[in-house]
Write a protein that holds these residues in place. Sequence first.
Motif, PDB file in Angstrom:
ATOM      1  N   GLY A 404       0.867  -1.172   0.239  1.00 42.82           N
ATOM      2  CA  GLY A 404       0.075  -0.020  -0.031  1.00 42.82           C
ATOM      3  C   GLY A 404       0.671   1.242   0.020  1.00 42.82           C
ATOM      4  N   MET A 405       1.891   1.258  -0.216  1.00 41.85           N
ATOM      5  CA  MET A 405       3.011   2.176   0.029  1.00 41.85           C
ATOM      6  C   MET A 405       2.786   2.970  -1.472  1.00 41.85           C
ATOM      7  SD  MET A 405       6.092   1.094   2.236  1.00 41.85           S
ATOM      8  CE  MET A 405       7.188   2.395   2.223  1.00 41.85           C
ATOM      9  N   ALA A 406       3.606   3.887  -1.461  1.00 40.56           N
ATOM     10  CA  ALA A 406       3.294   4.985  -2.975  1.00 40.56           C
ATOM     11  C   ALA A 406       4.318   4.017  -3.933  1.00 40.56           C
ATOM     12  CB  ALA A 406       4.105   6.290  -2.515  1.00 40.56           C
ATOM     13  N   VAL A 407       5.326   3.084  -3.605  1.00 42.27           N
ATOM     14  CA  VAL A 407       5.889   2.733  -4.646  1.00 42.27           C
ATOM     15  C   VAL A 407       5.884   1.151  -4.243  1.00 42.27           C
ATOM     16  CG1 VAL A 407       8.235   2.157  -5.624  1.00 42.27           C
ATOM     17  CG2 VAL A 407       7.656   4.741  -5.003  1.00 42.27           C
ATOM     18  N   ASP A 408       5.478   0.253  -5.376  1.00 41.70           N
ATOM     19  CA  ASP A 408       5.524  -1.086  -5.191  1.00 41.70           C
ATOM     20  C   ASP A 408       6.884  -1.914  -5.238  1.00 41.70           C
ATOM     21  OD1 ASP A 408       4.702  -4.021  -5.190  1.00 41.70           O
ATOM     22  OD2 ASP A 408       3.882  -3.844  -7.028  1.00 41.70           O
ATOM     23  N   LEU A 409       7.274  -2.281  -4.104  1.00 37.11           N
ATOM     24  CA  LEU A 409       8.514  -3.038  -4.230  1.00 37.11           C
ATOM     25  C   LEU A 409       8.355  -4.457  -4.035  1.00 37.11           C
ATOM     26  CD1 LEU A 409      10.902  -0.331  -2.623  1.00 37.11           C
ATOM     27  CD2 LEU A 409      10.384  -0.606  -5.128  1.00 37.11           C
ATOM     28  N   SER A 410       7.394  -4.869  -3.923  1.00 43.31           N
ATOM     29  CA  SER A 410       7.192  -6.469  -3.379  1.00 43.31           C
ATOM     30  C   SER A 410       7.630  -7.426  -4.454  1.00 43.31           C
ATOM     31  CB  SER A 410       5.380  -6.624  -3.438  1.00 43.31           C
ATOM     32  OG  SER A 410       4.909  -6.499  -4.711  1.00 43.31           O
ATOM     33  N   CYS A 411       7.719  -8.398  -4.021  1.00 48.56           N
ATOM     34  CA  CYS A 411       8.585  -9.653  -5.215  1.00 48.56           C
ATOM     35  C   CYS A 411       7.553 -10.212  -5.943  1.00 48.56           C
ATOM     36  CB  CYS A 411       9.230 -10.859  -4.227  1.00 48.56           C
ATOM     37  SG  CYS A 411       7.792 -11.910  -3.759  1.00 48.56           S
ATOM     38  N   TRP A 412       6.155  -9.981  -5.638  1.00 49.31           N
ATOM     39  CA  TRP A 412       5.004 -10.295  -6.935  1.00 49.31           C
ATOM     40  C   TRP A 412       4.643  -9.005  -7.745  1.00 49.31           C
ATOM     41  CZ3 TRP A 412       1.780 -14.071  -3.348  1.00 49.31           C
ATOM     42  CH2 TRP A 412       2.346 -15.030  -3.144  1.00 49.31           C
ATOM     43  N   GLY A 413       5.417  -7.740  -7.494  1.00 48.20           N
ATOM     44  CA  GLY A 413       5.043  -6.649  -8.128  1.00 48.20           C
ATOM     45  C   GLY A 413       5.663  -6.528  -9.474  1.00 48.20           C
ATOM     46  N   THR A 414       5.762  -5.436 -10.051  1.00 43.71           N
ATOM     47  CA  THR A 414       6.278  -5.106 -11.440  1.00 43.71           C
ATOM     48  C   THR A 414       7.881  -5.265 -11.607  1.00 43.71           C
ATOM     49  OG1 THR A 414       6.409  -2.839 -10.860  1.00 43.71           O
ATOM     50  CG2 THR A 414       4.346  -3.611 -11.927  1.00 43.71           C
ATOM     51  N   GLY A 415       8.560  -5.530 -10.529  1.00 46.54           N
ATOM     52  CA  GLY A 415      10.061  -5.768 -10.818  1.00 46.54           C
ATOM     53  C   GLY A 415      10.812  -4.735 -10.915  1.00 46.54           C
ATOM     54  N   GLY A 416      10.358  -3.365 -10.474  1.00 44.26           N
ATOM     55  CA  GLY A 416      11.289  -2.318 -10.398  1.00 44.26           C
ATOM     56  C   GLY A 416      11.017  -1.310 -11.803  1.00 44.26           C
ATOM     57  N   GLY A 417      12.286  -0.761 -12.000  1.00 46.08           N
ATOM     58  CA  GLY A 417      12.209   0.157 -13.307  1.00 46.08           C
ATOM     59  C   GLY A 417      11.213   1.421 -13.224  1.00 46.08           C
ATOM     60  N   LEU A 418      11.301   2.055 -12.094  1.00 49.96           N
ATOM     61  CA  LEU A 418      10.422   3.057 -12.001  1.00 49.96           C
ATOM     62  C   LEU A 418      10.720   4.200 -11.308  1.00 49.96           C
ATOM     63  CD1 LEU A 418       8.973   2.561  -8.948  1.00 49.96           C
ATOM     64  CD2 LEU A 418       7.728   0.829 -10.363  1.00 49.96           C
ATOM     65  N   ASP A 419      10.461   5.396 -11.233  1.00 47.60           N
ATOM     66  CA  ASP A 419      10.907   6.461 -10.418  1.00 47.60           C
ATOM     67  C   ASP A 419      10.022   6.416  -9.176  1.00 47.60           C
ATOM     68  OD1 ASP A 419      12.965   7.297 -12.209  1.00 47.60           O
ATOM     69  OD2 ASP A 419      11.658   8.751 -13.258  1.00 47.60           O
ATOM     70  N   THR A 420      10.732   6.740  -8.216  1.00 52.55           N
ATOM     71  CA  THR A 420       9.955   6.974  -6.761  1.00 52.55           C
ATOM     72  C   THR A 420       9.632   8.633  -6.448  1.00 52.55           C
ATOM     73  OG1 THR A 420      11.882   7.244  -5.333  1.00 52.55           O
ATOM     74  CG2 THR A 420      11.297   5.020  -6.162  1.00 52.55           C
ATOM     75  N   PRO A 421       8.700   8.849  -5.536  1.00 49.39           N
ATOM     76  CA  PRO A 421       8.582  10.372  -4.974  1.00 49.39           C
ATOM     77  C   PRO A 421       9.801  10.838  -4.551  1.00 49.39           C
ATOM     78  CG  PRO A 421       6.806   9.017  -4.288  1.00 49.39           C
ATOM     79  CD  PRO A 421       7.992   7.657  -4.644  1.00 49.39           C
ATOM     80  N   PHE A 422      10.817   9.972  -3.833  1.00 51.70           N
ATOM     81  CA  PHE A 422      11.773  10.254  -2.921  1.00 51.70           C
ATOM     82  C   PHE A 422      12.978  11.011  -3.886  1.00 51.70           C
ATOM     83  CE2 PHE A 422      10.153   6.192  -1.398  1.00 51.70           C
ATOM     84  CZ  PHE A 422       9.362   7.033  -0.415  1.00 51.70           C
ATOM     85  N   LEU A 423      13.581  12.058  -3.582  1.00 56.68           N
ATOM     86  CA  LEU A 423      14.532  12.926  -3.913  1.00 56.68           C
ATOM     87  C   LEU A 423      15.977  12.555  -3.689  1.00 56.68           C
ATOM     88  CD1 LEU A 423      13.042  16.295  -4.426  1.00 56.68           C
ATOM     89  CD2 LEU A 423      12.875  14.394  -6.033  1.00 56.68           C
ATOM     90  N   VAL A 424      16.934  12.471  -4.234  1.00 55.75           N
ATOM     91  CA  VAL A 424      18.230  12.083  -3.868  1.00 55.75           C
ATOM     92  C   VAL A 424      19.143  13.173  -4.792  1.00 55.75           C
ATOM     93  CG1 VAL A 424      17.946   9.427  -3.694  1.00 55.75           C
ATOM     94  CG2 VAL A 424      18.291  10.358  -6.058  1.00 55.75           C
ATOM     95  N   THR A 425      20.296  13.346  -4.019  1.00 56.98           N
ATOM     96  CA  THR A 425      21.168  14.355  -4.676  1.00 56.98           C
ATOM     97  C   THR A 425      22.051  13.516  -5.683  1.00 56.98           C
ATOM     98  OG1 THR A 425      21.565  15.117  -2.473  1.00 56.98           O
ATOM     99  CG2 THR A 425      23.076  15.840  -4.209  1.00 56.98           C
ATOM    100  N   ARG A 426      22.034  14.470  -6.743  1.00 56.22           N
ATOM    101  CA  ARG A 426      22.849  13.835  -8.172  1.00 56.22           C
ATOM    102  C   ARG A 426      23.653  15.120  -8.481  1.00 56.22           C
ATOM    103  NH1 ARG A 426      21.916   8.559  -7.368  1.00 56.22           N
ATOM    104  NH2 ARG A 426      19.976   7.961  -7.955  1.00 56.22           N
ATOM    105  N   CYS A 427      24.578  14.801  -9.438  1.00 56.71           N
ATOM    106  CA  CYS A 427      25.443  15.873 -10.034  1.00 56.71           C
ATOM    107  C   CYS A 427      25.255  15.890 -11.588  1.00 56.71           C
ATOM    108  CB  CYS A 427      26.857  15.576  -9.470  1.00 56.71           C
ATOM    109  SG  CYS A 427      28.002  16.787 -10.045  1.00 56.71           S
ATOM    110  N   ARG A 428      25.187  16.934 -12.133  1.00 52.61           N
ATOM    111  CA  ARG A 428      25.319  17.012 -13.411  1.00 52.61           C
ATOM    112  C   ARG A 428      26.613  17.644 -14.083  1.00 52.61           C
ATOM    113  NH1 ARG A 428      19.135  19.567 -14.248  1.00 52.61           N
ATOM    114  NH2 ARG A 428      17.840  17.670 -13.561  1.00 52.61           N
ATOM    115  N   ALA A 429      26.950  17.218 -15.434  1.00 57.07           N
ATOM    116  CA  ALA A 429      28.076  17.960 -15.990  1.00 57.07           C
ATOM    117  C   ALA A 429      29.444  17.659 -15.225  1.00 57.07           C
ATOM    118  CB  ALA A 429      28.059  19.244 -16.355  1.00 57.07           C
ATOM    119  N   VAL A 430      29.323  16.257 -14.598  1.00 58.14           N
ATOM    120  CA  VAL A 430      30.507  15.759 -13.785  1.00 58.14           C
ATOM    121  C   VAL A 430      31.658  16.368 -13.918  1.00 58.14           C
ATOM    122  CG1 VAL A 430      31.419  13.838 -12.353  1.00 58.14           C
ATOM    123  CG2 VAL A 430      29.080  14.041 -12.852  1.00 58.14           C
ATOM    124  N   ASN A 431      32.405  17.164 -12.623  1.00 59.50           N
ATOM    125  CA  ASN A 431      33.880  17.494 -12.967  1.00 59.50           C
ATOM    126  C   ASN A 431      34.179  18.389 -14.211  1.00 59.50           C
ATOM    127  OD1 ASN A 431      34.005  15.895 -10.536  1.00 59.50           O
ATOM    128  ND2 ASN A 431      35.130  14.418 -11.568  1.00 59.50           N
TER     129      ASN A 431
END
Length: 619
Positions: A404-431
Amino acid sequence: MAGAAALVVTTPDMMLHELLREAPDRATERMSEALRQRWEAQLGPGRLARRLAWAAEGPSGPSTAPAHGEALLAAALENPEAPVPPGCLDPAAPIPFEEVLLPLLVAARSELEREAGAAFRLFTPSALASLERGLLVLLSRLALPVLGSEFSLRRALAGRLPWLERPGSTDDYRSFVTVMRSGELRLLLREYPGLARLLASAARGWVTAHGRLMVRLGRDWPDLRASFGLSEGDCRVEGIATSCSDPHDGGQSVAILLLTGARPLVYKPRSLDMDEGLRELLGWANSAGLPWPLRVVGLLPRQGYGWMEHVAAAPCDDEAAVTRFYARSGALFCLWWLLQGTDIHHENLIASGEQPVIVDAETLLHPRLFPGIARGLGPGASHGDDTEEDFARALRESGFLPSGMAVDLSCWGTGGGLDTPFLVTRCRAVNSDAMAVCQEPFHVAPRPNLPVLHGRSVPAASHVEAIIDGFTAMFRLVLRERAGFLAVLDRFAGRGGRFVARATNVYGLLLGASLLPEWLREGPARGVLYEQLRRAAVEETHRPACWPLLDAELAALEQLDVPRFTSRCDLPSPCWPTPLDEARARVMSASEDALERHVAALRRALSRLVGEAPCPEAT
């Protein structure tokens, strides 16, 4: 210069859990007034005094006493031009600010070679390069918010804008690296002592964890050859995949070793007690006549760690094999419910042909919190409910089905390959001169938890009846052979498993937020951020029974770990009843009438999978 370096790393601000263990009544004296006010805000009005009073009753959590790694950081700061190990840099895949952080990698590699001794030579140069890049990635993730902010500020003060930089230009970035390695990094770490502590602890943890792995591999090699049928000859590690699990207990995580002339091998830096128990259960089911024999994975348990056969994903031969896969999955779910298991999400089950293979059984016989305890733990906690029927709770908590969470990560689910609502820090045009730090949605990579036929994943929704058949067959096998099953269950006595106190994404979001510059200017600041996990507990009128768990959580998070709690399955605690007794009662109460009810509930739950988006093509 050496004196300045020593100032940075030998007198770091203490972390919050260390302050509270040493002198809780004086903890607020060791922080700024602004931080004290933020601490009070995290806990709620008037709660800080209660929190300090309960801390003064005595330390209730284990003392981590981690090796902080100040000597490694001092060596790095004093020797910024040390030779770079070959292979750790990849121009095609640069790591943000890698040149700034390389001196700490060099110091850590030298210490790893010293601690591992002769076992260091078990790893080929390419395997060592993989290890070293893993450390660089970790150090970069920790330092990216601060270094990115500092780089952007210096670029702006020089009158340059990232979107106006020449494509591919690196002049500003190279100048920044030179300045940092000429002494400015030392000054920056004085401004951000929390970051200095993080970098030092991460490097020290990397040395300890991988030195331990190397020594254990060398010592266990004769037994590994015998247990897993490995080829004769000396052990050589050609490659290694690290960080194959969340970090626990000082940055330790699961690793997959690629051995010369042999199949890959999985190293787990934790007890394999529950994995051994699952192996016995599967062996019992196969011997007792389950129509679809289940694959039993090879193990070599050791005290506090162990080795596991690597399970490779593989496609099914035909539609009948897919049906057998899901029948076996239904049988495994029945076992998982009977033994009160949780956490079989999409990373913990691998579709190896027609065999669904559980590769992490540490949450078998998982404790179920008393409802009042769950309330005291607060956000993301395992929420027991006196009114919830046992099987309904298994459907929600096992991990086989969406929770029932926002993202289905169950083992009978769709197997991933999706974006989540959670933001992470990334870097563009590295170095490059146009480098920019940004926030992006966390992407869940596809996992091999679903069977594959003709190059495409086959969803569970299309094989509901096979799952029901497998569940029913295992249930009736337990009914028919109840005494034998209980005998296997009794052998779990004395085994330890893992208690998952709250959803891992809660920890992940807090750990990510704690790397922002505002939480790194004082040593205890990150701990103050984590104190929001204690807010529900300090609303109680008396120190709650879950207080030791909260103390241990704080200590683990402050050293960058996802907290991991272990518990004996045959012992109760102030927070939960004895899991093994609950499992015995569940088996004893099993009946044909109960099976009918459970099948109806399982069918209803599986029906909600119908209509989901098609599974992505298998990779």
